[in-house]
Design a protein around this motif. Sequence first.
Motif, PDB file in Angstrom:
ATOM      1  N   ARG A 174       1.209  -1.544  -0.277  1.00 27.99           N
ATOM      2  CA  ARG A 174      -0.064   0.293   0.026  1.00 27.99           C
ATOM      3  C   ARG A 174       1.187   1.377   0.552  1.00 27.99           C
ATOM      4  O   ARG A 174       0.266   2.479  -0.683  1.00 27.99           O
ATOM      5  N   LYS A 175       2.343   1.234   0.202  1.00 31.19           N
ATOM      6  CA  LYS A 175       2.555   2.545   0.475  1.00 31.19           C
ATOM      7  C   LYS A 175       3.296   2.378  -0.842  1.00 31.19           C
ATOM      8  O   LYS A 175       3.293   4.445  -0.958  1.00 31.19           O
ATOM      9  N   TYR A 176       3.215   1.703  -1.495  1.00 31.54           N
ATOM     10  CA  TYR A 176       3.568   1.948  -2.868  1.00 31.54           C
ATOM     11  C   TYR A 176       1.817   1.756  -4.247  1.00 31.54           C
ATOM     12  O   TYR A 176       2.440   2.405  -5.108  1.00 31.54           O
ATOM     13  N   ASN A 177       0.795   1.695  -3.436  1.00 32.69           N
ATOM     14  CA  ASN A 177      -0.090   2.635  -4.169  1.00 32.69           C
ATOM     15  C   ASN A 177      -0.273   2.059  -5.228  1.00 32.69           C
ATOM     16  O   ASN A 177      -1.349   1.489  -6.298  1.00 32.69           O
ATOM     17  N   PHE A 178      -0.080  -0.058  -4.664  1.00 33.15           N
ATOM     18  CA  PHE A 178      -0.485  -1.181  -5.822  1.00 33.15           C
ATOM     19  C   PHE A 178      -1.000  -2.410  -4.708  1.00 33.15           C
ATOM     20  O   PHE A 178      -0.225  -2.039  -3.520  1.00 33.15           O
ATOM     21  N   SER A 179      -1.123  -3.322  -5.178  1.00 27.43           N
ATOM     22  CA  SER A 179      -1.117  -4.307  -4.322  1.00 27.43           C
ATOM     23  C   SER A 179      -1.351  -5.657  -5.097  1.00 27.43           C
ATOM     24  O   SER A 179      -1.398  -5.523  -6.202  1.00 27.43           O
ATOM     25  N   THR A 180      -0.603  -6.979  -5.173  1.00 28.84           N
ATOM     26  CA  THR A 180      -0.449  -8.260  -5.442  1.00 28.84           C
ATOM     27  C   THR A 180      -1.020  -9.176  -4.805  1.00 28.84           C
ATOM     28  O   THR A 180      -1.227  -9.254  -3.416  1.00 28.84           O
ATOM     29  N   ASP A 181      -0.841 -10.565  -5.709  1.00 21.23           N
ATOM     30  CA  ASP A 181      -1.099 -11.533  -4.918  1.00 21.23           C
ATOM     31  C   ASP A 181      -0.221 -11.916  -4.106  1.00 21.23           C
ATOM     32  O   ASP A 181      -0.420 -12.499  -2.719  1.00 21.23           O
ATOM     33  N   ALA A 182       1.055 -11.693  -4.275  1.00 20.18           N
ATOM     34  CA  ALA A 182       1.735 -12.332  -3.455  1.00 20.18           C
ATOM     35  C   ALA A 182       1.742 -11.378  -1.688  1.00 20.18           C
ATOM     36  O   ALA A 182       1.595 -12.109  -0.996  1.00 20.18           O
ATOM     37  N   ALA A 183       1.901  -9.941  -2.268  1.00 20.34           N
ATOM     38  CA  ALA A 183       1.927  -9.213  -0.640  1.00 20.34           C
ATOM     39  C   ALA A 183       0.452  -9.815  -0.116  1.00 20.34           C
ATOM     40  O   ALA A 183       0.476 -10.278   1.513  1.00 20.34           O
ATOM     41  N   HIS A 184      -1.049  -9.706  -1.015  1.00 13.79           N
ATOM     42  CA  HIS A 184      -1.557 -10.258  -0.119  1.00 13.79           C
ATOM     43  C   HIS A 184      -1.765 -12.089   0.722  1.00 13.79           C
ATOM     44  O   HIS A 184      -2.583 -12.037   1.595  1.00 13.79           O
ATOM     45  N   ARG A 185      -1.232 -12.756   0.358  1.00  6.77           N
ATOM     46  CA  ARG A 185      -0.883 -13.861   0.250  1.00  6.77           C
ATOM     47  C   ARG A 185      -0.052 -13.617   1.824  1.00  6.77           C
ATOM     48  O   ARG A 185      -0.185 -13.895   3.218  1.00  6.77           O
ATOM     49  N   PHE A 186       0.914 -13.319   1.766  1.00  9.40           N
ATOM     50  CA  PHE A 186       2.440 -13.026   2.501  1.00  9.40           C
ATOM     51  C   PHE A 186       1.851 -12.543   3.596  1.00  9.40           C
ATOM     52  O   PHE A 186       2.037 -12.539   5.231  1.00  9.40           O
ATOM     53  N   GLU A 187       1.612 -11.172   3.967  1.00 11.43           N
ATOM     54  CA  GLU A 187       0.621 -10.216   4.430  1.00 11.43           C
ATOM     55  C   GLU A 187      -0.433 -10.871   5.024  1.00 11.43           C
ATOM     56  O   GLU A 187      -0.661 -10.269   6.442  1.00 11.43           O
ATOM     57  N   ARG A 188      -0.719 -12.093   5.134  1.00 11.08           N
ATOM     58  CA  ARG A 188      -1.528 -13.147   6.130  1.00 11.08           C
ATOM     59  C   ARG A 188      -1.141 -14.521   6.462  1.00 11.08           C
ATOM     60  O   ARG A 188      -2.053 -14.925   7.661  1.00 11.08           O
ATOM     61  N   GLY A 189      -0.118 -14.362   5.814  1.00 10.93           N
ATOM     62  CA  GLY A 189      -0.041 -15.624   6.410  1.00 10.93           C
ATOM     63  C   GLY A 189      -0.143 -16.811   5.814  1.00 10.93           C
ATOM     64  O   GLY A 189      -0.654 -17.014   4.857  1.00 10.93           O
ATOM     65  N   VAL A 190       1.870 -17.487   5.425  1.00 16.21           N
ATOM     66  CA  VAL A 190       1.437 -18.603   4.335  1.00 16.21           C
ATOM     67  C   VAL A 190       2.013 -19.552   5.279  1.00 16.21           C
ATOM     68  O   VAL A 190       3.376 -19.593   6.278  1.00 16.21           O
ATOM     69  N   ASP A 191       2.067 -20.978   4.546  1.00 24.41           N
ATOM     70  CA  ASP A 191       2.938 -22.279   5.470  1.00 24.41           C
ATOM     71  C   ASP A 191       4.508 -22.154   5.245  1.00 24.41           C
ATOM     72  O   ASP A 191       4.489 -22.507   3.419  1.00 24.41           O
ATOM     73  N   TYR A 192       5.246 -22.143   6.695  1.00 23.91           N
ATOM     74  CA  TYR A 192       6.373 -22.287   6.257  1.00 23.91           C
ATOM     75  C   TYR A 192       6.773 -23.985   6.430  1.00 23.91           C
ATOM     76  O   TYR A 192       7.796 -23.485   6.331  1.00 23.91           O
ATOM     77  N   ALA A 193       5.788 -24.277   6.144  1.00 23.04           N
ATOM     78  CA  ALA A 193       6.625 -26.152   6.662  1.00 23.04           C
ATOM     79  C   ALA A 193       6.553 -26.862   4.978  1.00 23.04           C
ATOM     80  O   ALA A 193       7.142 -27.059   4.802  1.00 23.04           O
TER      81      ALA A 193
END
Length: 635
Positions: A174-193
């Motif tokens: 959001r700081k750069y005024n856009f959104s990506t599928d990657a950011a949408h998922r990683f900022e909510r938490g993705v399986d680390y295992a």
Amino acid sequence: MAREVSALTGVALNVPGFRPVAVNSAEVLPVTIAAPDLCGRFSGRVIRNLNAKAATPAWMKQRLERSGQRSVSALVDISNYVMLELGRPTHVFDLAKIHGGLNVRWGKAGETLKLLNGNTVSIDEWVGVIADDKEIESLAGIMGGDATAVSLETEAIYLEAAFWWPNAIQGRARKYNFSTDAAHRFERGVDYATTVEHIERITALLIEICGTPNTQVGPVDDQIVNVPQPAPVRMRTARARKVIGVPVNDQMVADIFTRLALPFTLEAGDGDDQGVFSVTSPSYRFDIEIEEDLIEEVARVYGFENIPAVAPVAANHMIIAPENTRSLFAVRHQLADLGFQEVVNMSFVESAWEQDFAGNAAPIRLQNPIASQMNVMRSTLVGSLVSNVRYNLNRKTNRVRVFEVGAIYLRDASVADGPLTVAGYHQPKRVAAMAYGLVADEQWGQDNRQTDFFDLKADLEQLFAPLTLRFVKAEHPALHPGRSANVVLDGKVIGFIGELHPRWLQKYELPQAPVVFEVDAEALQQRNLPVYAEISKFPGATRDLAVVVKQSVPAQDLLDAFHDALQINPQGNIVQAIVLFDEYRGKGLETDEKSLAFRFSLQDTQNTLQDDVVEAVMSAVGDAAKQKHGARLRT
């Protein structure tokens, strides 16, 4: 989504399997994780001699299109497909464009990166990056860089899958005024295992679609430096029953946790259905940290729609509003009766409005504004009303009368935290109104005339009646210096009124000057209790008094002189009202003089008025005007 559907419907979950791809190369790209608080796990593999020009299979294109993804090329499509299939974004680098090894670190002030979307962004210490020995190649967890983007000419790639800490990604896109599928998922938490398994899945598809007889697959370089360490979370069935408000028992909770695939143990409690569950969250649900998280899972699967609406049981006491106050709803109705229409504006405004209309060079700034231009909190309602007037004028509405009741925001170190307060900030309510254009709609009964200061002043006085307002000449950043005043009630300044300043007419493209007032809502809500007074049966009388004074003498000063004289006069109580009804400048007067005519309403509630008493009172007020302001009577 599959896990959710399985838990809610009871249908068996088919977990995808992964078969390792045969490794026929020992090549490994050196990677350093310099920021463990940014990246907890980084897995990658080198693959050479691929055919990037291979066509994406029709079945994959169809599934991507149905998921809202546009087909780009086989390499990009495979990465997007696995992201949708497994919920993990990955990135494909063109290996030939990487200089040396990779370094996962926080950015540095002054660095820049040209992204895949063509934008060049400035980097700082708040943003994570993947850099090589020469330059930055990617915004960590958000978007890849243009310098290492794959193309149809790509032959060798570096395939990356990582675990990025959610709090290191949140807000960066959001700081750069856009959104990506990657950011949408990683900022909510993705399986680390499962980063290695996901790389194996993508590798298999790459070899199937883009592989050649000479394809070389390197080993997976998997670096684990800082991943979540889930601790058992305890949940009491009795506590869940109390919070959710439904009679859940140990068996129901155990069934829900089993359907959600949450491993648990159950300890017996003091009685039936008083057990304590201990749950160790799986790697794809590392957000489960406290008891309330587990209670939420139980409520969600149980079904919010199945939770009955039960009225609270509490001792309710009617709180009677004080008789000497009125609600803001009554104020709204009165303004509507005066011909104004209510508007509701955002509390966030442009910083230029604060500078122009409040002279506020240091407004309260927002850290995360909903729009780039609405970046400060308002300290006045004037800017919003000017915007409303402009909006209507742009749509050919030539007469606008609007009002707003809303909060403003001021810094105040004396304010402490409370149920309705925030430490360091004062949030008083204000009532503001603005009138533009004709004083009334065009009609045959009266001539057309533009709304002026005195029209809005009359509306404001009616709004406060029977309280008496004073208007003291003053300057305000938003208002015309010669046509503005402070509104004073009981010796306290409660607001301002006036015409908009000419410089703002030009800047905001207003053909004529609107008139505006803004007053404190709390002062407007105050009302004196009605007091019984006997109606006099004796007739009243009126007397007119015209005085000539210097043009610099305000009419209010003369009214004050009259009232002071009446206070000390034994018969002063017979004066019921004093009204200014005429002002004259011109022939017969000096250029710096004006004539003001006042009408005095007189009545004695106990006796018939006597001419000598009336004349004595009128003489006293005339003498007071002479002594205090050098006035002379006009005949």
